[in-house]
Design an enzyme around this catalytic site. Structure first.
Site, PDB file in Angstrom:
ATOM      1  N   HIS A 161      14.932   8.001   0.657  1.00 46.08           N
ATOM      2  CA  HIS A 161      14.411   7.899   2.018  1.00 46.08           C
ATOM      3  C   HIS A 161      14.976   6.683   2.749  1.00 46.08           C
ATOM      4  CE1 HIS A 161      10.762  10.680   0.972  1.00 46.08           C
ATOM      5  NE2 HIS A 161      11.924  11.298   0.979  1.00 46.08           N
TER       6      HIS A 161
ATOM      7  N   PRO B 211       0.830  -1.211   0.000  1.00 48.73           N
ATOM      8  CA  PRO B 211       0.000   0.000   0.000  1.00 48.73           C
ATOM      9  C   PRO B 211       0.860   1.255   0.000  1.00 48.73           C
ATOM     10  CG  PRO B 211      -0.104  -1.113   2.142  1.00 48.73           C
ATOM     11  CD  PRO B 211       0.698  -1.997   1.231  1.00 48.73           C
ATOM     12  N   ASP B 212       0.347   2.312  -0.645  1.00 49.65           N
ATOM     13  CA  ASP B 212       1.058   3.594  -0.577  1.00 49.65           C
ATOM     14  C   ASP B 212       0.626   4.310   0.693  1.00 49.65           C
ATOM     15  OD1 ASP B 212      -1.462   4.520  -1.144  1.00 49.65           O
ATOM     16  OD2 ASP B 212      -0.959   5.515  -3.015  1.00 49.65           O
ATOM     17  N   PHE B 213       0.931   5.587   0.808  1.00 45.20           N
ATOM     18  CA  PHE B 213       0.508   6.359   1.982  1.00 45.20           C
ATOM     19  C   PHE B 213      -0.901   6.906   1.810  1.00 45.20           C
ATOM     20  CE2 PHE B 213       4.743   7.993   3.985  1.00 45.20           C
ATOM     21  CZ  PHE B 213       4.883   6.782   4.612  1.00 45.20           C
ATOM     22  N   ARG B 214      -1.100   7.612   0.690  1.00 50.60           N
ATOM     23  CA  ARG B 214      -2.235   8.530   0.658  1.00 50.60           C
ATOM     24  C   ARG B 214      -3.425   8.105  -0.176  1.00 50.60           C
ATOM     25  NH1 ARG B 214       2.378  11.281   1.233  1.00 50.60           N
ATOM     26  NH2 ARG B 214       2.473  12.747   2.967  1.00 50.60           N
TER      27      ARG B 214
ATOM     28  N   ASP C 266      11.065  -0.202  -0.093  1.00 51.09           N
ATOM     29  CA  ASP C 266      10.724  -1.617  -0.216  1.00 51.09           C
ATOM     30  C   ASP C 266      11.805  -2.451  -0.898  1.00 51.09           C
ATOM     31  OD1 ASP C 266      10.411  -0.991  -2.958  1.00 51.09           O
ATOM     32  OD2 ASP C 266       8.261  -0.688  -2.731  1.00 51.09           O
TER      33      ASP C 266
ATOM     34  N   ASN D 106      10.898   5.111  -2.204  1.00 47.49           N
ATOM     35  CA  ASN D 106      10.448   3.843  -1.643  1.00 47.49           C
ATOM     36  C   ASN D 106      11.523   3.179  -0.793  1.00 47.49           C
ATOM     37  OD1 ASN D 106       8.128   4.379  -2.923  1.00 47.49           O
ATOM     38  ND2 ASN D 106       8.322   2.826  -4.519  1.00 47.49           N
TER      39      ASN D 106
HETATM   40  P1  CNA Z   1       1.924   8.729  -1.465  1.00 47.64           P
HETATM   41  O1  CNA Z   1       1.834  10.057  -0.837  1.00 47.64           O
HETATM   42  O2  CNA Z   1       1.107   7.650  -0.892  1.00 47.64           O
HETATM   43  O3  CNA Z   1       1.518   8.932  -2.997  1.00 47.64           O
HETATM   44  C1  CNA Z   1       1.389   7.866  -3.896  1.00 47.64           C
HETATM   45  C2  CNA Z   1       0.872   8.412  -5.210  1.00 47.64           C
HETATM   46  O4  CNA Z   1       0.841   7.349  -6.121  1.00 47.64           O
HETATM   47  C3  CNA Z   1      -0.526   9.004  -5.118  1.00 47.64           C
HETATM   48  O5  CNA Z   1      -0.603  10.196  -5.868  1.00 47.64           O
HETATM   49  C4  CNA Z   1      -1.405   7.923  -5.730  1.00 47.64           C
HETATM   50  O6  CNA Z   1      -2.541   8.445  -6.381  1.00 47.64           O
HETATM   51  C5  CNA Z   1      -0.455   7.307  -6.726  1.00 47.64           C
HETATM   52  N1  CNA Z   1      -0.749   5.908  -6.989  1.00 47.64           N
HETATM   53  C6  CNA Z   1      -0.819   4.886  -6.098  1.00 47.64           C
HETATM   54  N2  CNA Z   1      -1.097   3.731  -6.717  1.00 47.64           N
HETATM   55  C7  CNA Z   1      -1.234   4.041  -8.036  1.00 47.64           C
HETATM   56  C8  CNA Z   1      -1.525   3.278  -9.196  1.00 47.64           C
HETATM   57  N3  CNA Z   1      -1.722   1.970  -9.127  1.00 47.64           N
HETATM   58  N4  CNA Z   1      -1.594   3.915 -10.372  1.00 47.64           N
HETATM   59  C9  CNA Z   1      -1.377   5.257 -10.441  1.00 47.64           C
HETATM   60  N5  CNA Z   1      -1.077   6.020  -9.403  1.00 47.64           N
HETATM   61  C10 CNA Z   1      -1.013   5.418  -8.198  1.00 47.64           C
HETATM   62  O7  CNA Z   1       3.426   8.209  -1.539  1.00 47.64           O
HETATM   63  P2  CNA Z   1       4.741   9.024  -1.943  1.00 47.64           P
HETATM   64  O8  CNA Z   1       5.660   8.045  -2.494  1.00 47.64           O
HETATM   65  O9  CNA Z   1       4.446  10.239  -2.724  1.00 47.64           O
HETATM   66  O10 CNA Z   1       5.227   9.510  -0.523  1.00 47.64           O
HETATM   67  C11 CNA Z   1       6.514   9.310  -0.137  1.00 47.64           C
HETATM   68  C12 CNA Z   1       6.622   8.405   1.075  1.00 47.64           C
HETATM   69  C13 CNA Z   1       5.856   7.153   0.923  1.00 47.64           C
HETATM   70  C14 CNA Z   1       8.033   7.968   1.219  1.00 47.64           C
HETATM   71  O11 CNA Z   1       8.598   8.490   2.354  1.00 47.64           O
HETATM   72  C15 CNA Z   1       8.019   6.443   1.294  1.00 47.64           C
HETATM   73  O12 CNA Z   1       8.944   5.948   2.193  1.00 47.64           O
HETATM   74  C16 CNA Z   1       6.641   6.114   1.671  1.00 47.64           C
HETATM   75  N6  CNA Z   1       6.123   4.786   1.329  1.00 47.64           N
HETATM   76  C17 CNA Z   1       6.864   3.890   0.653  1.00 47.64           C
HETATM   77  C18 CNA Z   1       6.334   2.662   0.352  1.00 47.64           C
HETATM   78  C19 CNA Z   1       7.177   1.677  -0.390  1.00 47.64           C
HETATM   79  O13 CNA Z   1       8.384   1.647  -0.194  1.00 47.64           O
HETATM   80  N7  CNA Z   1       6.586   0.884  -1.277  1.00 47.64           N
HETATM   81  C20 CNA Z   1       5.035   2.345   0.722  1.00 47.64           C
HETATM   82  C21 CNA Z   1       4.287   3.291   1.437  1.00 47.64           C
HETATM   83  C22 CNA Z   1       4.850   4.526   1.729  1.00 47.64           C
END
Ligand code: CNA
Length: 432
Positions: free
Chosen positions: A231, A138-141, A214, A212
């Site tokens: 990060h 999962p992402d954050f937002r 991960d 990321n």
């Molecule tokens: P965020 O703020 O959650 O933004 C993610 C963005 O990606 C949003 O605009 C979503 O709409 C978009 N998005 C998500 N899934 C899809 C999809 N399938 N298709 C199109 N668009 C999509 O996360 P950010 O990366 O901007 O924020 C940075 C943080 C998140 C960092 O500090 C990370 O460490 C942190 N993070 C990392 C992970 C990971 O490593 N996979 C997971 C969760 C959070």
């Protein structure tokens, strides 16, 4: 990873950070002193359209967003109103369309054409959590599925607290619970990661900057020298107070078994070297000073561009350089109307957009083949969480240059931290 000695307690209300402030204050091109010797060589003399690079060193998040996302976690509201993908470019200027962004069907095509014409040989990729949602992380937002909508179980006062170093100092449990989900090992790279690897394979990738943690970029084979994990990562661990390195595998084992790893030197809590709010970014991040002025195409994918200083990186390419946003919704400067000349976006599911882009470039078959061969070459690596988790390490030793560098840095920062004990104590006290 260095932690800031000037670390300031940031209550949720204190929004303005050094980086965010300086970005607002210095919208003009920045001149970087010729004599300034970077960690990775001399910097370019002129950096157009750039945020002062020296200021881009602390991770912060807009508090406004903290409140919005907090609100979103107790309601079903969208923290970042999802932008509609209908409408034409002409709509962008009309007041009635403010907030309604669109991607033109020609955007991807124009960028693909530039690449095919050989005009993009130094591609910089800037990525966020959205590139890994297709891998099941999962992402954050993203409302509903994002981690910020599902934080009740971590019992934190506001979502970002989970990544706040001062909060961690008092109560590491919420982060450790989340770390169990985020630790590399149970997920595998997807088509998007392999697309970026293909950029490298074609000799076009200047550098990938990822937020990321991960480890999927490394896992899909993007070489370490092409990757900046801005990060940090779980590949190393250290004491959050005195920075003494701690074996990452041991930290992992403890966290996975609900134990708190503690520093053998000062007995404070150890944490993986993931960058928290209020901490400095890894030194490798400063490669951006020479990369971004050199870039001839910037691809931004899967990020909300909410976290500074990373978010401002995208403003440091030259003004003539095309920027392509691949995301579900318009973010950052792509929310503004009209878009900057040379800005393109493809809104929608990232995996679909990337596949479409790859097809336009004629790379789809090769990417599929690469993914297939990776499966055949190392089926265990790709299918077994436990073996995947060993990838960044070889028998417990960080396997790559950066990890070693991080470790030795942490060791040297331990020395400096004991020399500057008073500073450090002041910081930690003020943090508490
Ligand atoms: P965020 O703020 O959650 O933004 C993610 C963005 O990606 C949003 O605009 C979503 O709409 C978009 N998005 C998500 N899934 C899809 C999809 N399938 N298709 C199109 N668009 C999509 O996360 P950010 O990366 O901007 O924020 C940075 C943080 C998140 C960092 O500090 C990370 O460490 C942190 N993070 C990392 C992970 C990971 O490593 N996979 C997971 C969760 C959070």
């Amino acid at each position: 990873m260095n932690r800031s000695r000037s670390c300031v307690v940031r209550p949720p209300i204190a929004r303005v950070t050094r980086s965010a402030k300086s970005q607002a204050a210095h919208p003009k091109p920045t001149e970087i002193q010729d004599s300034e010797e970077g960690l990775y060589g001399k910097h370019k003399k002129i950096q157009m359209d750039s945020t002062p690079a020296a200021d881009l060193c602390h991770m912060s998040v807009e508090t406004q967003d903290i409140f919005i996302t907090s609100k979103a976690s107790d309601s079903s509201g969208d923290p970042l109103p999802a932008c509609q993908t209908s409408g034409s470019k002409a709509d962008r200027g009309s007041p009635s369309s403010r907030g309604v962004k669109s991607s033109s069907p020609h955007d991807l095509l124009s960028v693909a054409r530039l690449v095919k014409l050989g005009r993009c040989k130094n591609v910089v990729v800037v990525a966020g959590a959205g590139i890994s949602t297709a891998s099941g992380i999962p992402d954050f937002r993203t409302p509903g599925t994002g981690l910020y909508s599902n934080l009740e179980k971590y019992n934190v006062p506001y979502p970002e607290a989970i990544f706040n170093i001062d909060y961690f100092s008092d109560n590491p449990q919420p982060f450790f619970s989340l770390a169990k989900v985020l630790y590399p090992g149970s997920h595998r790279p997807n088509y998007i990661h392999y697309f970026i690897r293909m950029l490298h394979h074609k000799g076009l990738l200047l550098r990938m900057y990822t937020q990321n943690i991960d480890g999927l970029e490394k896992l899909c084979g993007i070489p370490d020298d092409k990757l900046v994990e801005a990060h940090g990562s779980f590949a190393t661990a250290s004491c959050h107070l005195c920075y003494t390195p701690y074996p990452a595998e041991e930290a992992r084992y403890a966290i996975m078994h609900d134990r708190v790893p503690t520093c053998s030197f000062c007995a404070a809590t150890v944490k993986p070297d993931v960058v928290f709010f209020g901490e400095d970014l890894p030194r490798k991040y400063f490669l951006h000073r020479k990369d971004f002025p050199k870039a001839d195409l910037l691809i931004i994918m899967g990020t909300s561009l909410k976290i500074e200083p990373f978010a401002s990186l995208i403003n440091s390419v030259r003004s003539t350089v095309p920027r392509l946003l691949l995301n579900r919704n318009a973010v950052g400067p792509f929310e503004r109307i009209p878009l900057r000349r040379g800005d393109h976006m493809e809104l929608g599911d990232l995996a679909d957009s990337v596949r479409k882009f790859a097809e336009l470039l004629g790379w789809d078959g090769e990417i599929q083949e690469l993914m297939g061969s990776q499966e055949v070459e190392s089926p265990m690596l790709l299918s077994s969480p436990s073996s995947q988790s060993r990838l960044p390490f070889q028998n417990g030793v960080p396997s790559d240059h950066e990890s070693c560098e991080e470790t030795s840095r942490a060791a040297s920062s331990r020395v400096s931290s004991s020399n500057e004990e008073t500073d450090s104590e002041t910081d930690s006290k003020s943090s508490a």
